[in-house]
Design a protein around this motif. Structure first.
Motif, PDB file in Angstrom:
ATOM      1  N   GLN A 142      48.072  97.437 -49.920  1.00 12.64           N
ATOM      2  CA  GLN A 142      49.089  97.497 -48.864  1.00 12.64           C
ATOM      3  C   GLN A 142      49.316  98.932 -48.374  1.00 12.64           C
ATOM      4  O   GLN A 142      50.446  99.349 -48.106  1.00 12.64           O
ATOM      5  N   GLY A 143      48.214  99.665 -48.250  1.00  9.90           N
ATOM      6  CA  GLY A 143      48.304 101.012 -47.703  1.00  9.90           C
ATOM      7  C   GLY A 143      47.539 101.112 -46.407  1.00  9.90           C
ATOM      8  O   GLY A 143      46.590 100.368 -46.170  1.00  9.90           O
ATOM      9  N   ARG A 144      47.969 102.009 -45.551  1.00  2.00           N
ATOM     10  CA  ARG A 144      47.265 102.249 -44.290  1.00  2.00           C
ATOM     11  C   ARG A 144      47.647 103.615 -43.760  1.00  2.00           C
ATOM     12  O   ARG A 144      48.690 104.172 -44.111  1.00  2.00           O
ATOM     13  N   SER A 145      46.798 104.157 -42.902  1.00  3.56           N
ATOM     14  CA  SER A 145      47.111 105.429 -42.254  1.00  3.56           C
ATOM     15  C   SER A 145      48.237 105.222 -41.263  1.00  3.56           C
ATOM     16  O   SER A 145      48.387 104.144 -40.682  1.00  3.56           O
ATOM     17  N   THR A 146      49.046 106.246 -41.080  1.00  2.00           N
ATOM     18  CA  THR A 146      50.203 106.146 -40.195  1.00  2.00           C
ATOM     19  C   THR A 146      49.977 106.799 -38.840  1.00  2.00           C
ATOM     20  O   THR A 146      50.784 106.609 -37.928  1.00  2.00           O
ATOM     21  N   ASN A 147      48.905 107.559 -38.699  1.00  3.68           N
ATOM     22  CA  ASN A 147      48.623 108.192 -37.415  1.00  3.68           C
ATOM     23  C   ASN A 147      48.110 107.154 -36.413  1.00  3.68           C
ATOM     24  O   ASN A 147      47.564 106.114 -36.779  1.00  3.68           O
ATOM     25  N   ARG A 148      48.269 107.445 -35.138  1.00  3.11           N
ATOM     26  CA  ARG A 148      47.861 106.505 -34.093  1.00  3.11           C
ATOM     27  C   ARG A 148      46.351 106.368 -34.006  1.00  3.11           C
ATOM     28  O   ARG A 148      45.828 105.311 -33.698  1.00  3.11           O
ATOM     29  N   GLY A 149      45.649 107.438 -34.266  1.00  2.00           N
ATOM     30  CA  GLY A 149      44.189 107.409 -34.268  1.00  2.00           C
ATOM     31  C   GLY A 149      43.680 107.935 -35.589  1.00  2.00           C
ATOM     32  O   GLY A 149      44.354 107.830 -36.615  1.00  2.00           O
ATOM     33  N   ARG A 150      42.482 108.478 -35.584  1.00  2.45           N
ATOM     34  CA  ARG A 150      41.967 109.096 -36.798  1.00  2.45           C
ATOM     35  C   ARG A 150      42.584 110.478 -36.972  1.00  2.45           C
ATOM     36  O   ARG A 150      42.650 111.261 -36.025  1.00  2.45           O
ATOM     37  N   GLY A 151      43.042 110.775 -38.179  1.00  2.48           N
ATOM     38  CA  GLY A 151      43.676 112.055 -38.468  1.00  2.48           C
ATOM     39  C   GLY A 151      42.894 112.846 -39.495  1.00  2.48           C
ATOM     40  O   GLY A 151      42.110 112.293 -40.270  1.00  2.48           O
ATOM     41  N   ARG A 200      39.899 112.087 -50.271  1.00  2.00           N
ATOM     42  CA  ARG A 200      40.692 110.930 -49.843  1.00  2.00           C
ATOM     43  C   ARG A 200      39.791 109.837 -49.281  1.00  2.00           C
ATOM     44  O   ARG A 200      40.017 108.641 -49.507  1.00  2.00           O
ATOM     45  N   LEU A 201      38.762 110.224 -48.552  1.00  2.00           N
ATOM     46  CA  LEU A 201      37.798 109.254 -48.048  1.00  2.00           C
ATOM     47  C   LEU A 201      37.114 108.528 -49.204  1.00  2.00           C
ATOM     48  O   LEU A 201      36.981 107.302 -49.193  1.00  2.00           O
ATOM     49  N   VAL A 202      36.700 109.279 -50.214  1.00  2.00           N
ATOM     50  CA  VAL A 202      36.037 108.677 -51.372  1.00  2.00           C
ATOM     51  C   VAL A 202      36.971 107.699 -52.077  1.00  2.00           C
ATOM     52  O   VAL A 202      36.580 106.586 -52.448  1.00  2.00           O
ATOM     53  N   GLU A 203      38.230 108.090 -52.235  1.00  2.00           N
ATOM     54  CA  GLU A 203      39.205 107.202 -52.873  1.00  2.00           C
ATOM     55  C   GLU A 203      39.351 105.895 -52.108  1.00  2.00           C
ATOM     56  O   GLU A 203      39.338 104.803 -52.696  1.00  2.00           O
ATOM     57  N   GLU A 204      39.492 105.988 -50.791  1.00  2.00           N
ATOM     58  CA  GLU A 204      39.708 104.773 -50.000  1.00  2.00           C
ATOM     59  C   GLU A 204      38.473 103.878 -49.994  1.00  2.00           C
ATOM     60  O   GLU A 204      38.593 102.647 -49.975  1.00  2.00           O
ATOM     61  N   LEU A 205      37.293 104.466 -50.009  1.00  2.00           N
ATOM     62  CA  LEU A 205      36.081 103.658 -50.103  1.00  2.00           C
ATOM     63  C   LEU A 205      36.046 102.871 -51.409  1.00  2.00           C
ATOM     64  O   LEU A 205      35.666 101.690 -51.434  1.00  2.00           O
ATOM     65  N   ARG A 206      36.457 103.490 -52.490  1.00  2.00           N
ATOM     66  CA  ARG A 206      36.437 102.815 -53.788  1.00  2.00           C
ATOM     67  C   ARG A 206      37.571 101.788 -53.902  1.00  2.00           C
ATOM     68  O   ARG A 206      37.387 100.698 -54.460  1.00  2.00           O
ATOM     69  N   TRP A 207      38.742 102.125 -53.389  1.00  2.00           N
ATOM     70  CA  TRP A 207      39.919 101.283 -53.575  1.00  2.00           C
ATOM     71  C   TRP A 207      39.894 100.010 -52.732  1.00  2.00           C
ATOM     72  O   TRP A 207      40.668  99.086 -52.978  1.00  2.00           O
ATOM     73  N   MET A 208      39.029  99.939 -51.723  1.00  2.21           N
ATOM     74  CA  MET A 208      39.038  98.743 -50.882  1.00  2.21           C
ATOM     75  C   MET A 208      38.410  97.524 -51.575  1.00  2.21           C
ATOM     76  O   MET A 208      38.534  96.398 -51.088  1.00  2.21           O
ATOM     77  N   GLU A 209      37.748  97.737 -52.704  1.00  9.30           N
ATOM     78  CA  GLU A 209      37.071  96.628 -53.371  1.00  9.30           C
ATOM     79  C   GLU A 209      38.033  95.474 -53.646  1.00  9.30           C
ATOM     80  O   GLU A 209      39.103  95.653 -54.235  1.00  9.30           O
ATOM     81  N   GLY A 210      37.655  94.275 -53.211  1.00  9.16           N
ATOM     82  CA  GLY A 210      38.467  93.086 -53.428  1.00  9.16           C
ATOM     83  C   GLY A 210      39.541  92.856 -52.387  1.00  9.16           C
ATOM     84  O   GLY A 210      40.258  91.847 -52.450  1.00  9.16           O
ATOM     85  N   GLY A 211      39.656  93.736 -51.406  1.00  7.35           N
ATOM     86  CA  GLY A 211      40.698  93.592 -50.394  1.00  7.35           C
ATOM     87  C   GLY A 211      40.109  93.148 -49.069  1.00  7.35           C
ATOM     88  O   GLY A 211      39.715  93.990 -48.239  1.00  7.35           O
ATOM     89  N   ASP A 212      40.042  91.841 -48.852  1.00  2.43           N
ATOM     90  CA  ASP A 212      39.469  91.321 -47.605  1.00  2.43           C
ATOM     91  C   ASP A 212      40.215  91.891 -46.400  1.00  2.43           C
ATOM     92  O   ASP A 212      41.453  91.901 -46.368  1.00  2.43           O
ATOM     93  N   GLY A 213      39.446  92.325 -45.428  1.00  2.41           N
ATOM     94  CA  GLY A 213      40.036  92.917 -44.227  1.00  2.41           C
ATOM     95  C   GLY A 213      40.291  94.412 -44.340  1.00  2.41           C
ATOM     96  O   GLY A 213      40.703  95.047 -43.371  1.00  2.41           O
ATOM     97  N   SER A 214      40.062  94.997 -45.515  1.00  3.43           N
ATOM     98  CA  SER A 214      40.221  96.446 -45.670  1.00  3.43           C
ATOM     99  C   SER A 214      39.107  97.176 -44.933  1.00  3.43           C
ATOM    100  O   SER A 214      37.983  96.679 -44.832  1.00  3.43           O
ATOM    101  N   PHE A 215      39.411  98.362 -44.428  1.00  5.89           N
ATOM    102  CA  PHE A 215      38.393  99.147 -43.729  1.00  5.89           C
ATOM    103  C   PHE A 215      38.715 100.631 -43.824  1.00  5.89           C
ATOM    104  O   PHE A 215      39.863 101.026 -44.068  1.00  5.89           O
ATOM    105  N   VAL A 216      37.690 101.422 -43.621  1.00  5.92           N
ATOM    106  CA  VAL A 216      37.815 102.869 -43.465  1.00  5.92           C
ATOM    107  C   VAL A 216      36.940 103.278 -42.294  1.00  5.92           C
ATOM    108  O   VAL A 216      35.776 102.885 -42.217  1.00  5.92           O
TER     109      VAL A 216
END
Length: 252
Positions: free
Chosen positions: A173-182, A188-204
């Motif tokens: 239940q996390g997401r970026s708060t900026n309107r576009g890419r910040g 942080r990119l590496v963390e989000e790539l790993r943490w999306m496992e099992g979360g349908d609809g997750s993206f980076v």
């Protein structure tokens, strides 16, 4: 203004050996400053080192900046970066390949003690090409953000590549708060790539210095594609390795 007269009052000021019209000074033991007059004598090109000042490096950076100041700011008046810098000969402790120039509206130096000096100062630091947009199209706000992120006066630092990102993680239940890419850091990119496992609809989504954008999604596995291309299945380690190569590589 009389830059020489202002500099003469700086604490501990002395001529910088190896470069004409250049000086070293220090207000406190932890910080070392060096500056050189521009070729026309109208501006002060300045760098500093926080616990890492190196005179040979300072001379090399200031000489490069003075010789190529016009090129440095030709494409972006706020924040210019120029490839082709080489550290002092024989110095294997530095591997910088660029110099960045920073305008007064970004660095805002001397607001209290010498406000009259601020408009005449351009900061210059050794840097890495991967840290700046290849198109040199950073806005003023983006230049200020990058200036604050890079910690340029830590002269022994590692590269912090140009990276913009946005993401959503449905599992956490996390997401970026900026309107576009910040702007963010690679870890942080590496963390989000790993943490999306099992979360349908997750993206980076991540963007490198060349403006190229890739999207990684989780749909019973990691799917990755450059914008406009068909996605392909990847493992997370492959996705991480791919992303780092696109961020740190010169060609993107």
């Amino acid at each position: 203004m009389g830059l020489r007269a202002v500099l003469a009052d700086f604490p501990g000021v002395r001529p910088l050996a190896g470069l004409r019209d250049a000086w070293y000074w220090s207000r406190v033991p932890l910080f070392g400053f060096a500056g050189a007059l521009s070729a026309d004598g109208e501006r002060l090109l300045q760098l500093s080192g926080r616990g890492s000042y190196d005179e040979e490096l300072a001379v090399a950076v200031l000489g490069f900046a003075r010789e190529r100041e016009g090129e440095l700011f030709a494409r972006n008046a706020h924040w210019g970066a120029l490839d082709g810098f080489q550290p002092p000969a024989g110095r294997r402790d530095f591997d910088f390949d660029s110099v960045v120039g920073i305008s007064p509206d970004v660095h805002r130096a001397y607001p209290v003690e010498h406000p009259e000096l601020t408009p005449h100062v351009r900061m210059v630091f050794p840097a890495y090409a991967c840290e700046f947009a290849a198109a040199a199209d950073e806005t003023l706000d983006e230049a200020i953000t990058r200036y604050q992120m890079l910690r340029l006066n830590e002269l022994g630092r590692d590269p912090l590549p140009y990276l913009k990102m946005r993401y959503a993680n449905t599992r956490m239940q996390g997401r970026s708060t900026n309107r576009g890419r910040g702007f963010t850091k690679p870890r942080r990119l590496v963390e989000e790539l790993r943490w999306m496992e099992g979360g349908d609809g997750s993206f980076v989504e991540f963007e490198n210095r060349h403006g190229r954008v890739w999207r990684v999604e989780w749909r019973d596995g990691w799917l990755m594609a450059e914008y406009g291309q068909a996605p392909r299945e990847v493992g997370v380690e492959e996705a991480v390795e791919f992303a780092m190569a696109r961020l740190y590589g010169r060609d993107g």
